[in-house]
Design a protein around this motif. Structure first.
Motif, short mmCIF file in Angstrom:
data_model
loop_
_atom_site.label_atom_id
_atom_site.label_comp_id
_atom_site.label_asym_id
_atom_site.label_seq_id
_atom_site.Cartn_x
_atom_site.Cartn_y
_atom_site.Cartn_z
N HIS A 192 1.33 -9.00 -7.32
CA HIS A 192 1.69 -7.97 -6.35
C HIS A 192 0.77 -8.11 -5.15
O HIS A 192 -0.45 -7.91 -5.26
CB HIS A 192 1.54 -6.57 -6.96
CG HIS A 192 2.44 -6.31 -8.13
ND1 HIS A 192 3.73 -5.87 -7.99
CD2 HIS A 192 2.21 -6.44 -9.47
CE1 HIS A 192 4.28 -5.72 -9.19
NE2 HIS A 192 3.38 -6.07 -10.10
N LEU A 194 -1.04 -6.98 -1.93
CA LEU A 194 -1.45 -5.69 -1.40
C LEU A 194 -1.15 -5.63 0.09
O LEU A 194 -1.31 -6.60 0.82
CB LEU A 194 -2.94 -5.46 -1.64
CG LEU A 194 -3.40 -5.47 -3.11
CD1 LEU A 194 -4.92 -5.28 -3.19
CD2 LEU A 194 -2.70 -4.38 -3.91
N THR A 195 -0.72 -4.47 0.53
CA THR A 195 -0.49 -4.24 1.96
C THR A 195 -1.63 -3.39 2.51
O THR A 195 -2.34 -2.70 1.74
CB THR A 195 0.84 -3.52 2.19
OG1 THR A 195 0.82 -2.25 1.49
CG2 THR A 195 1.99 -4.35 1.67
N ARG A 198 -2.66 2.20 1.56
CA ARG A 198 -2.63 2.58 0.15
C ARG A 198 -1.66 1.72 -0.65
O ARG A 198 -0.60 1.33 -0.16
CB ARG A 198 -2.24 4.05 0.01
CG ARG A 198 -3.17 5.02 0.71
CD ARG A 198 -2.79 6.45 0.41
NE ARG A 198 -2.99 6.74 -1.02
CZ ARG A 198 -2.62 7.90 -1.57
NH1 ARG A 198 -1.99 8.82 -0.86
NH2 ARG A 198 -2.84 8.12 -2.86
N ASN A 199 -2.06 1.43 -1.89
CA ASN A 199 -1.21 0.72 -2.85
C ASN A 199 -1.35 1.46 -4.18
O ASN A 199 -2.25 1.18 -4.97
CB ASN A 199 -1.64 -0.73 -3.01
CG ASN A 199 -1.53 -1.53 -1.72
OD1 ASN A 199 -0.53 -2.17 -1.46
ND2 ASN A 199 -2.58 -1.50 -0.90
N ASP A 208 3.83 2.40 -5.85
CA ASP A 208 4.06 1.14 -5.14
C ASP A 208 4.10 -0.03 -6.11
O ASP A 208 4.86 -0.98 -5.93
CB ASP A 208 2.94 0.93 -4.10
CG ASP A 208 2.91 2.03 -3.05
OD1 ASP A 208 3.97 2.27 -2.44
OD2 ASP A 208 1.85 2.64 -2.86
N ILE A 209 3.21 0.00 -7.11
CA ILE A 209 3.21 -1.00 -8.17
C ILE A 209 3.45 -0.24 -9.48
O ILE A 209 2.59 0.52 -9.93
CB ILE A 209 1.87 -1.77 -8.22
CG1 ILE A 209 1.64 -2.51 -6.90
CG2 ILE A 209 1.86 -2.76 -9.39
CD1 ILE A 209 0.29 -3.20 -6.82
N ASP A 222 -5.28 4.07 -7.03
CA ASP A 222 -4.90 3.62 -5.70
C ASP A 222 -5.84 2.49 -5.28
O ASP A 222 -7.06 2.61 -5.42
CB ASP A 222 -5.02 4.78 -4.71
CG ASP A 222 -4.43 4.46 -3.34
OD1 ASP A 222 -3.79 3.39 -3.21
OD2 ASP A 222 -4.63 5.27 -2.41
#
Length: 273
Positions: A192, A194-195, A198-199, A208-209, A222
């Motif tokens: 996954h 990360l952007t 926040r993730n 998000d995940i 988070d």
């Protein structure tokens, strides 16, 4: 490929790909590996002529369930962990008095999923054996006390200013251009990316995940990515969050850190670093 990634590849060859089943809710060898490299960094001592000495004997104490879970591979795992630490020590330019040894020990007082790491400098004339011993290690000697002279310098030499070597704090003080920050779910190997910002990781559909793990809260943790630095923050989860075997509330992440939530293990990676 870094030291920890090479160790994980060898681990796959040792136990196969069934990580999720083997280490579900228990201590993961990747957590031990990360803790051992941190121990080498934190317990190094500055000797004469600017040389930096690292411990050569490392004791990993495990509770009964974790000790039994690793028993089948204990000897081979200890050897692989020792090789990994030796590679890390050489990369950092530290010196050793003797061969690196890792011992897996039983500590009945530790709960499942929790382990402790200790280290000391051992006289190479009396090497400790690689074994899953129960004996408590002797108190570590003071730097330079009761130990033979350092061996001749080989390769590059570490200089110490009282701060950690830059390579041991990657991701804490900014990131190089082109670095991709990812979380790898152990077992299936799902990645996954990360952007920025926040993730959120959790069991809920709005995470998000998303992890289909009954031990994970709907919004469990988070991972915030800001200016090339990732921080993990527990969101008041029911079962808590562990990073490298230690319960945390909020902590900066370095490449190779192992996050454990519920029965799931995620490894933080900086690709391209």
């Amino acid at each position: 490929m870094g030291v920890l990634q090479r160790f994980e590849r060898r681990l796959e060859g040792m136990v196969g790909l069934a990580f999720a089943r083997l280490f579900k809710g228990k201590v993961h060898p990747a957590e031990i590996a990360k803790a051992l490299t941190r121990e080498a960094d934190e317990q190094r001592s500055v000797m004469g002529e600017g040389r930096v000495l690292a411990p050569n004997v490392y004791d990993v104490r495990l509770g009964r369930a974790d000790f039994d879970n690793l028993a089948e591979w204990s000897e081979q795992l200890a050897a692989e962990l020792a090789d990994m630490v030796a590679e890390h020590v050489a990369t950092e330019g530290y010196q050793l008095f003797g061969e690196v040894q890792v011992r897996l020990e039983l500590d009945e007082s530790l709960p499942t999923g929790v382990f402790e790491v200790g280290s000391h400098v051992a006289d190479p004339a009396r090497p400790a054996s690689r074994a899953d011993a129960v004996a408590v290690p002797a108190a570590p000697p003071l730097p330079g006390e009761g130990v033979p002279p350092l061996p001749p310098l080989r390769g590059r030499m570490a200089t110490d200013t009282g701060r950690q070597h830059p390579s041991s704090v990657v991701g804490r003080a900014g990131s190089k251009p082109g670095v991709t920050h990812v979380l790898v779910v152990d077992g299936p190997g799902t990645r996954h990316e990360l952007t920025n910002g926040r993730n959120v990781i959790g069991r809920g559909t709005d995470a998000d995940i998303r992890l289909p793990d009954t031990g994970v809260s709907r919004k469990h943790v988070d991972v915030v990515l800001d200016s090339g630095t990732a921080h993990v923050e527990d969101l008041g989860s029911t079962n808590g969050t562990l990073v490298n075997g230690r319960r945390i509330t909020r902590q900066a992440l370095a490449d190779g850190d192992v996050i454990r939530i519920g029965h799931s293990v995620l490894v933080y990676r900086q690709d391209g670093a």
